[in-house]
Design an enzyme around this catalytic site. Structure first.
Site, PDB file in Angstrom:
ATOM      1  N   ASP A  37      -4.796 -14.898   7.922  1.00 29.06           N
ATOM      2  CA  ASP A  37      -4.009 -15.526   8.980  1.00 29.06           C
ATOM      3  C   ASP A  37      -3.746 -16.988   8.618  1.00 29.06           C
ATOM      4  O   ASP A  37      -4.549 -17.607   7.903  1.00 29.06           O
ATOM      5  CB  ASP A  37      -4.758 -15.467  10.317  1.00 29.06           C
ATOM      6  CG  ASP A  37      -4.898 -14.053  10.850  1.00 29.06           C
ATOM      7  OD1 ASP A  37      -4.058 -13.208  10.496  1.00 29.06           O
ATOM      8  OD2 ASP A  37      -5.834 -13.798  11.636  1.00 29.06           O
ATOM      9  N   TYR A  47     -16.907 -12.973   5.759  1.00 33.13           N
ATOM     10  CA  TYR A  47     -16.288 -14.096   6.465  1.00 33.13           C
ATOM     11  C   TYR A  47     -17.321 -14.946   7.190  1.00 33.13           C
ATOM     12  O   TYR A  47     -18.345 -14.443   7.649  1.00 33.13           O
ATOM     13  CB  TYR A  47     -15.303 -13.580   7.532  1.00 33.13           C
ATOM     14  CG  TYR A  47     -14.147 -12.771   7.019  1.00 33.13           C
ATOM     15  CD1 TYR A  47     -12.925 -13.369   6.716  1.00 33.13           C
ATOM     16  CD2 TYR A  47     -14.257 -11.394   6.858  1.00 33.13           C
ATOM     17  CE1 TYR A  47     -11.849 -12.618   6.258  1.00 33.13           C
ATOM     18  CE2 TYR A  47     -13.186 -10.638   6.398  1.00 33.13           C
ATOM     19  CZ  TYR A  47     -11.986 -11.249   6.100  1.00 33.13           C
ATOM     20  OH  TYR A  47     -10.937 -10.507   5.645  1.00 33.13           O
ATOM     21  N   ASP A  75      -6.756 -15.874  18.476  1.00 41.23           N
ATOM     22  CA  ASP A  75      -7.243 -17.061  17.772  1.00 41.23           C
ATOM     23  C   ASP A  75      -6.651 -18.313  18.402  1.00 41.23           C
ATOM     24  O   ASP A  75      -5.892 -18.245  19.380  1.00 41.23           O
ATOM     25  CB  ASP A  75      -6.949 -16.990  16.272  1.00 41.23           C
ATOM     26  CG  ASP A  75      -5.465 -16.924  15.945  1.00 41.23           C
ATOM     27  OD1 ASP A  75      -4.636 -17.341  16.782  1.00 41.23           O
ATOM     28  OD2 ASP A  75      -5.123 -16.459  14.839  1.00 41.23           O
ATOM     29  N   ARG A 102     -10.533 -11.111  14.372  1.00 48.74           N
ATOM     30  CA  ARG A 102     -10.099 -11.531  15.718  1.00 48.74           C
ATOM     31  C   ARG A 102     -10.454 -10.478  16.756  1.00 48.74           C
ATOM     32  O   ARG A 102     -10.912 -10.790  17.851  1.00 48.74           O
ATOM     33  CB  ARG A 102      -8.590 -11.780  15.720  1.00 48.74           C
ATOM     34  CG  ARG A 102      -8.169 -13.073  15.052  1.00 48.74           C
ATOM     35  CD  ARG A 102      -6.666 -13.186  14.982  1.00 48.74           C
ATOM     36  NE  ARG A 102      -6.071 -12.208  14.071  1.00 48.74           N
ATOM     37  CZ  ARG A 102      -4.918 -11.576  14.282  1.00 48.74           C
ATOM     38  NH1 ARG A 102      -4.239 -11.776  15.393  1.00 48.74           N
ATOM     39  NH2 ARG A 102      -4.450 -10.731  13.389  1.00 48.74           N
TER      40      ARG A 102
END
Length: 304
Positions: A48, A76, A90, A182
């Site tokens: 993203d 992550y 987000d 997300r």
């Protein structure tokens, strides 16, 4: 009709780009391709715009292994804001709802970890690249259209809770391909009863790659300092093509077998694995990837 020749250098290898925040993965790819003057380039799974971190960029012949990196496991580091949900999941989205999260404790979160570990089901977010009737979901979402999405099963190998301070939760997630961080954060927020969204996201690893990343700014600086003018200053950042599949088993061919393999013929290789994909070498030189057939022979699939 004559085939149009690609413009640019025939440069081959994998660059572990540390993508900056605020740009798309495609823009980052185009910047790398331009700096290397590469004839061919592709990335291995979008991040993203808000996200930073590892974006492997395959140049030249390395694009033939990009699909395997796309399927690789990833890790992550993520910071979440509890108590607030947004349109995109987000910080780039608009606030949808705010709820009190002052009562959330680390103990509550620890009790949720088993529910969000192992095989879990996720509904892809509307702001994603998944296609619906030929159109990307994010394009529909920008038009205010929401469509039904089928749940997908993904694997969460590890979910680590690092800290919880003033409504900010820091997590580390090791997961399979296709996992939407997300969505994971939103689902955790709903399980807590307060909602949540991602405020910072950094990809730490992709498949066998971890660390050793380089930024676009570092590549530019290296080019500017390159007295030879032969791209050696940035070519040194490239990993070998086969480094992206270094965890695969390998087979080594004698010259005769290598000749027939290059002609596209399956070969019987002594002591080869009985199934799956393999790296193929002519002595020590990487030739490409193959797949074990039902009869035990190694069939060439993507040759370099």
């Amino acid at each position: 009709m004559a085939r149009r020749k690609r413009k640019g250098r025939a440069v081959n290898g994998v660059l572990l780009l540390d993508k900056a925040a605020g740009i798309t993965s495609n823009r980052a790819l185009q910047e790398v391709k331009h700096l290397f003057r590469a004839a061919k380039a592709g990335h291995t799974g979008s991040l993203d715009p808000l996200a930073t971190g590892m974006l492997p960029v395959c140049l030249g012949e390395a694009t033939k292994i990009s699909a395997f990196l796309l399927d690789a496991d990833k890790r992550y580091r993520v910071r979440c804001r509890l108590g607030v949900t947004t349109t995109t999941g987000d910080a780039d989205g608009e606030v949808v709802q705010s709820r009190d999260c002052s009562g959330v404790t680390m103990n509550q979160l620890e009790q949720l970890v088993p529910d969000f570990s192992g095989s879990i089901s996720q509904v892809p977010p509307m702001y994603s690249a998944v296609k619906h009737q030929g159109r990307r979901l994010y394009a529909l979402a920008r038009e205010g259209i929401e469509v039904e999405r089928k749940p997908r099963t993904v694997q969460i190998y590890e979910l680590l809770l690092h800290s919880l301070r003033e409504g900010l939760l820091d997590l580390e997630v090791s997961c399979s391909k296709g996992t939407y961080i997300r969505t994971l954060v939103e689902d955790i927020g709903e399980a807590l009863g307060c909602g949540a969204h991602v405020v910072e996201l950094r990809r730490l690893s992709v498949g066998p790659f971890e660390g050793d990343m380089v930024t676009v700014d570092e590549l530019r600086a290296a080019l500017e300092a390159d007295e030879a003018g032969d791209f050696s200053s940035i070519d040194r950042f490239l990993k070998p093509i086969d480094s992206g599949i270094s965890d695969w088993p390998d087979v080594h061919l004698d010259p005769d077998a290598a000749f027939y393999m290059r002609q596209g013929q399956p070969i019987q290789v002594p002591h080869a694995p009985t199934e799956g994909w393999v790296r193929i070498y002519d002595q020590s030189r990487f030739l490409g990837v193959g797949e074990i057939q039902d009869d035990g022979r190694v069939a060439p699939r993507r040759m370099i």
